[in-house]
Scaffold this motif. Structure first.
Motif, short mmCIF file in Angstrom:
data_model
loop_
_atom_site.label_atom_id
_atom_site.label_comp_id
_atom_site.label_asym_id
_atom_site.label_seq_id
_atom_site.Cartn_x
_atom_site.Cartn_y
_atom_site.Cartn_z
N LEU A 86 0.85 -1.18 0.00
CA LEU A 86 0.00 0.00 0.00
C LEU A 86 0.89 1.23 0.00
O LEU A 86 1.84 1.32 0.79
CB LEU A 86 -0.90 0.02 1.23
CG LEU A 86 -1.90 -1.12 1.37
CD1 LEU A 86 -2.58 -1.06 2.74
CD2 LEU A 86 -2.94 -1.05 0.27
N THR A 87 0.58 2.18 -0.86
CA THR A 87 1.39 3.38 -0.97
C THR A 87 0.50 4.61 -0.81
O THR A 87 -0.53 4.73 -1.48
CB THR A 87 2.13 3.44 -2.32
OG1 THR A 87 2.94 2.27 -2.44
CG2 THR A 87 3.01 4.66 -2.40
N PHE A 88 0.90 5.49 0.09
CA PHE A 88 0.23 6.77 0.31
C PHE A 88 1.32 7.84 0.26
O PHE A 88 2.04 8.03 1.24
CB PHE A 88 -0.49 6.78 1.66
CG PHE A 88 -1.40 5.60 1.87
CD1 PHE A 88 -2.69 5.62 1.38
CD2 PHE A 88 -0.94 4.47 2.53
CE1 PHE A 88 -3.52 4.53 1.55
CE2 PHE A 88 -1.77 3.37 2.71
CZ PHE A 88 -3.06 3.40 2.22
N LEU B 297 3.70 0.49 2.77
CA LEU B 297 3.59 -0.59 3.75
C LEU B 297 3.30 -1.91 3.05
O LEU B 297 2.55 -1.95 2.07
CB LEU B 297 2.46 -0.32 4.75
CG LEU B 297 2.44 0.98 5.50
CD1 LEU B 297 1.49 1.96 4.84
CD2 LEU B 297 2.04 0.75 6.94
N THR B 298 3.86 -2.99 3.59
CA THR B 298 3.57 -4.33 3.09
C THR B 298 2.60 -5.01 4.05
O THR B 298 2.78 -4.97 5.27
CB THR B 298 4.85 -5.18 2.98
OG1 THR B 298 5.77 -4.50 2.12
CG2 THR B 298 4.56 -6.55 2.41
N VAL B 299 1.56 -5.63 3.50
CA VAL B 299 0.52 -6.29 4.30
C VAL B 299 0.86 -7.76 4.48
O VAL B 299 1.13 -8.47 3.50
CB VAL B 299 -0.85 -6.16 3.62
CG1 VAL B 299 -1.92 -6.90 4.43
CG2 VAL B 299 -1.23 -4.70 3.43
N ASP C 36 9.18 0.19 6.58
CA ASP C 36 10.62 0.27 6.83
C ASP C 36 11.02 -0.86 7.78
O ASP C 36 10.80 -2.01 7.49
CB ASP C 36 11.01 1.66 7.35
CG ASP C 36 10.94 2.73 6.26
OD1 ASP C 36 10.89 2.36 5.07
OD2 ASP C 36 10.94 3.93 6.59
N ASN C 37 11.59 -0.51 8.94
CA ASN C 37 11.98 -1.56 9.89
C ASN C 37 11.03 -1.59 11.09
O ASN C 37 11.43 -1.88 12.22
CB ASN C 37 13.43 -1.36 10.36
CG ASN C 37 13.58 -0.14 11.26
OD1 ASN C 37 12.80 0.81 11.16
ND2 ASN C 37 14.56 -0.16 12.15
#
Length: 193
Positions: A100-102, A107-109, A125-126
């Motif tokens: 998901l990109t905003f 973010l990875t789901v 990220d981490n």
């Protein structure tokens, strides 16, 4: 980019998180935060709330969702199984493995059912926002509606394999940790492999 921790109200004190970027975007992970605190951060960082992402559908993770829906015109994301189980309408399903990109926020789901059938963890990220799937030293309960301990163990094994040890663990309640610390000390992860 900045990441904020906003604690929800008593008695659950749910950990909510807001990420803001440099291009005018913000996302809220779980929605028990005081709306005025969120509005202050949005104003200070000069960003708009682009989306609310719910790690799962339990009431304590969406205590103030109705207030946010009234105040902001943003999309709400939730695992489809939880949207159905808890009758939460007008949400966008979170899909395992999707990114998901905003704006600058990506973010990875990870679908991580067990605490609820639609639980997800979100990697930015981490940082892993894992809701009530994984806690510092323990895991989420599975005796509530839709919970399943065997399924939760599979989700923990998935995170064990996929998430690097130096990743910060930000659960839905209580203290923060790292994946490496949980692999070493959490009894539910120590002997998973």
């Amino acid at each position: 980019m900045k990441c904020y921790h906003i604690m929800g109200k008593a008695p659950f004190f749910t950990n909510c998180f807001m990420i803001t970027d440099n291009s005018g975007n913000a996302i809220l992970i779980d929605c028990s935060a005081d709306i005025e605190k969120v509005k202050t951060i949005l104003s200070n960082d000069r960003v708009n709330l682009s989306a609310i992402l719910l790690t799962h559908g339990h009431d304590d993770h969406r205590e103030t969702l109705d207030d946010f829906k009234s105040e902001f015109n943003c999309d709400i994301y939730l695992g489809e199984e939880d949207a159905n189980l808890f009758s939460i309408k007008n949400t966008i399903p979170l899909i395992d493995g999707e990114i998901l990109t905003f704006g600058e926020i990506s973010l990875t789901v990870f679908k991580t059912p067990g605490h609820t059938p639609g639980s997800v963890s979100l990697l930015f990220d981490n940082m892993l926002f894992c809701g009530d799937t994984l806690f510092a030293g323990t895991v989420g309960r599975t005796d509530l509606k839709g919970g399943n301990f065997e399924v939760l163990k599979e989700s923990l094994a998935k995170l064990y394999d996929a998430i690097p040890d130096n990743t910060q663990i930000f659960p839905g309640h209580n203290h923060f940790s790292t994946m490496g610390q949980e692999k070493a000390q959490n009894p539910y992860l120590k002997n998973i492999r």
